[in-house]
Design an enzyme around this catalytic site. Sequence first.
Site, PDB file in Angstrom:
ATOM      1  N   ASN A 126      -1.869 -42.243 -28.182  1.00 13.43           N
ATOM      2  CA  ASN A 126      -1.338 -41.233 -27.262  1.00 13.43           C
ATOM      3  C   ASN A 126      -2.400 -40.885 -26.232  1.00 13.43           C
ATOM      4  OD1 ASN A 126      -0.325 -38.989 -25.989  1.00 13.43           O
ATOM      5  ND2 ASN A 126      -0.157 -37.743 -27.841  1.00 13.43           N
ATOM      6  N   CYS A 129      -0.957 -37.032 -23.565  1.00 10.87           N
ATOM      7  CA  CYS A 129      -0.542 -35.662 -23.889  1.00 10.87           C
ATOM      8  C   CYS A 129      -0.984 -34.707 -22.789  1.00 10.87           C
ATOM      9  CB  CYS A 129      -1.117 -35.198 -25.228  1.00 10.87           C
ATOM     10  SG  CYS A 129      -0.561 -33.524 -25.598  1.00 10.87           S
ATOM     11  N   LYS A 165       0.835 -45.507 -25.507  1.00 12.90           N
ATOM     12  CA  LYS A 165       1.884 -44.638 -24.958  1.00 12.90           C
ATOM     13  C   LYS A 165       1.476 -44.119 -23.591  1.00 12.90           C
ATOM     14  CE  LYS A 165       4.957 -40.821 -26.029  1.00 12.90           C
ATOM     15  NZ  LYS A 165       5.491 -39.982 -27.086  1.00 12.90           N
TER      16      LYS A 165
HETATM   17  C1  LIG Z   1       7.807 -30.475 -28.948  1.00 11.67           C
HETATM   18  C2  LIG Z   1       7.320 -31.829 -28.544  1.00 11.67           C
HETATM   19  C3  LIG Z   1       6.119 -32.325 -29.074  1.00 11.67           C
HETATM   20  C4  LIG Z   1       5.638 -33.575 -28.708  1.00 11.67           C
HETATM   21  N1  LIG Z   1       4.482 -34.051 -29.281  1.00 11.67           N
HETATM   22  C5  LIG Z   1       4.051 -35.300 -28.978  1.00 11.67           C
HETATM   23  C6  LIG Z   1       2.908 -35.861 -29.631  1.00 11.67           C
HETATM   24  O1  LIG Z   1       2.284 -35.245 -30.510  1.00 11.67           O
HETATM   25  N2  LIG Z   1       2.505 -37.112 -29.278  1.00 11.67           N
HETATM   26  C7  LIG Z   1       3.184 -37.849 -28.323  1.00 11.67           C
HETATM   27  O2  LIG Z   1       2.788 -38.972 -28.038  1.00 11.67           O
HETATM   28  N3  LIG Z   1       4.276 -37.356 -27.717  1.00 11.67           N
HETATM   29  C8  LIG Z   1       4.735 -36.103 -28.008  1.00 11.67           C
HETATM   30  N4  LIG Z   1       5.863 -35.613 -27.396  1.00 11.67           N
HETATM   31  C9  LIG Z   1       6.573 -36.450 -26.392  1.00 11.67           C
HETATM   32  C10 LIG Z   1       7.737 -37.214 -27.023  1.00 11.67           C
HETATM   33  O3  LIG Z   1       7.300 -38.103 -28.029  1.00 11.67           O
HETATM   34  C11 LIG Z   1       8.515 -38.002 -25.953  1.00 11.67           C
HETATM   35  O4  LIG Z   1       7.641 -38.893 -25.302  1.00 11.67           O
HETATM   36  C12 LIG Z   1       9.149 -37.105 -24.913  1.00 11.67           C
HETATM   37  O5  LIG Z   1       9.603 -35.907 -25.495  1.00 11.67           O
HETATM   38  C13 LIG Z   1      10.321 -37.773 -24.180  1.00 11.67           C
HETATM   39  O6  LIG Z   1      11.374 -38.099 -25.051  1.00 11.67           O
HETATM   40  P1  LIG Z   1      12.674 -37.154 -25.300  1.00 11.67           P
HETATM   41  O7  LIG Z   1      13.189 -36.742 -23.941  1.00 11.67           O
HETATM   42  O8  LIG Z   1      13.638 -37.982 -26.073  1.00 11.67           O
HETATM   43  O9  LIG Z   1      12.193 -35.972 -26.061  1.00 11.67           O
HETATM   44  C14 LIG Z   1       6.361 -34.355 -27.760  1.00 11.67           C
HETATM   45  C15 LIG Z   1       7.560 -33.863 -27.229  1.00 11.67           C
HETATM   46  C16 LIG Z   1       8.048 -32.623 -27.611  1.00 11.67           C
HETATM   47  C17 LIG Z   1       9.348 -32.129 -27.033  1.00 11.67           C
END
Ligand SMILES: Cc1cc2nc3c(=O)[nH]c(=O)nc-3n(C[C@H](O)[C@H](O)[C@H](O)COP(=O)(O)O)c2cc1C
Lengths: 304, 265
Positions: A126, A129, A165
């Site tokens: 990742n 972030c 990512k």
């Molecule tokens: C509450 C929350 C926490 C997240 N934590 C992480 C994380 O720890 N590591 C990461 O790579 N992406 C994290 N993401 C991003 C998601 O993995 C994803 O890339 C992003 O939400 C887009 O997908 P979606 O629209 O289906 O949620 C997080 C997203 C949300 C909403």
Amino acid sequence: MSLLNVNICGVDFKNPVIAASGTYGFGKDYTDFFPLERLGGISCKGTTLLPRLGNPPPRVAETASGILNSVGLQNPGVRHFISEDLPWLLEQNTVVIANAAGSTVEDYSENVALLAQSGVHMIELNISCPNVKEGGVAFGTSCASVEKIVGAAKKVSGNKPLIVKLSPNVTSIAEIARAAESAGADALSLINTITGMKIDVDTRRPILRNNTGGLSGAALLPVAVRMVWEVRRAVALPIIGMGGVTKWQDAAELILAGADAIQIGTACFANPFAPPELIGGLEEWVQREGCANIAELSGRVRPW
Amino acid sequence: MAKQVFARILENRLIAAAAYSMLLECPALAREAQIGQFVHVLCGDKPLRRPISVCRVREAELTLVYAVRGEGTAWLAERTCGETLDILGALGNGFPLLDASARLLVVGGGIGVPPLLDCAIRGGAGHVDAVLGFRAHGQVILEEEFAAACAGVASNAEPAGSVTVCTEDGSYGTGGRVTVPMEELLRKNQYGAVYSCGPLPMLKAVAETAAKYAVPCRVSLEERMGCGVGACLVCSAKIRRNGTEEYLRVCKEGPVFNAEEVCWE
Ligand SMILES: Cc1cc2nc3c(=O)[nH]c(=O)nc-3n(C[C@H](O)[C@H](O)[C@H](O)COP(=O)(O)O)c2cc1C
Ligand SMILES: Cc1cc2nc3c(=O)[nH]c(=O)nc-3n(C[C@H](O)[C@H](O)[C@H](O)COP(=O)(O)OP(=O)(O)OC[C@H]3O[C@@H](n4cnc5c(N)ncnc54)[C@H](O)[C@@H]3O)c2cc1C
Ligand code: FES
């Protein structure tokens, strides 16, 4: 081989639907609704070398067709993940992807080295972030730092496939993808959240205590589809697409744009059964298209 | 165990200024819901569900009492009888049950009052007193229900529990803050516990008052939520346990916490 089974870097997924990192914890929280083994895989909450407290609340705000979050990588640390959460996960008959974050090249390396010796099936690096002060997205937004961090992680990732990512908060995602490929990435996943902000007009305060946060949910889909399409044309690596998937048609768009598998996150908050519904819809789609396997549809958009 | 339920709306009526009472038919949840738990309500096509406490459980029916605050709760207020509501529940960690020898003091503020009704009725205590605070007369809710509950809990031999209604502007009941009548009750009676729900400054004052009289206090916290089931970590509240501060999930470890452990900002 079934209609939906896909292979990414030698790892077999029973279907291309994977829970997105940070939205599905370490897999246990949604099992009241359906067993984890229905999913192709799970990308676990991002872990860092040492435990992190995360950002002060409020950490979530609702926007038009999306949400902003500023969790700030709250996690119990990679060692705790490996000893306490991983053993259960490995018994669930699904692909387990660890999501590794950090704030310096050294702690990314140490984190990945620990995961390389664990039972996880893949490691998702990742570098995107947006909610932590140092590191995180800072590593993901210039080609030089992407090469540096991916190169360092690749040295210690052993035989675990390394998925990088990508952040959408960049000028050219294709260039970043090429940098990750040249530094040894085995696969790419995209997109992480887009940095955003929401203000309460009465109090003039941002809703999020962190002021800014990452936008996810349906609003993200067109950006994700475009970026997957650009990256597909830039590199030969397998791609895991995500961002705003709520129904099978959204997943199909990402696949047609060039994804080999997809992740789904935010949509589960409103509809915990979104992943199995997606799987059902994709299966019928592949059948209707007269294909033997969904991989035949990957990248098959017909651009003008 | 958390479930998704499509509950039929039996009633949805205005009970005070911008506050509604909604009666739902959902046997599966009514059977399981514990005092202080909440349900996560899908509001049309909103990306996030809205957490609403269970106010009252009776046989196969569940009552939610909510204030219209923004778009989600405004959508809820427009629902009519016979429609179905998509809810997840019963979620979270509620108030512990007391034993019949204990006397319970519930202290509620505004839209934090509803979950305490079920505490008064089903909390197990032998005696329940209630102190309910509102901004003004127009906001007062559930006064009769609490009067019946507190009267009903006491055993025949002893006088029934009391209900004190306070308004900040003095337009009804006792003028001023809930902590004044609360302190009078604490001086007069021996309580097994104080259970409280309401705005944060009130909870903090209630917790301090309970601590002054060495009565154990539990508070139900509010935080903005995503998943509601423990997976996303957006609902964290700072809690001090065993000497260390950590963020715990209001939707999972909470919403009810031991007041002594809460790090008040
Ligand atoms: C509450 C929350 C926490 C997240 N934590 C992480 C994380 O720890 N590591 C990461 O790579 N992406 C994290 N993401 C991003 C998601 O993995 C994803 O890339 C992003 O939400 C887009 O997908 P979606 O629209 O289906 O949620 C997080 C997203 C949300 C909403
Ligand atoms: C465990 C718990 C129990 C609750 N029980 C009740 C109840 O019984 N009755 C009642 O009227 N209200 C209750 N609330 C508060 C209720 O959830 C909010 O008033 C409601 O979410 C506001 O939604 P909205 O769309 O009307 O407002 P908007 O401001 O449009 O909402 C925008 C976003 O912010 C969130 N949000 C806004 N205010 C709050 C808040 N105070 N708490 C949590 N999230 C908020 C919303 O859920 C939504 O995601 C409870 C909250 C929690 C956490
Ligand atoms: S709302 Fe997702 S963990 Fe509490």
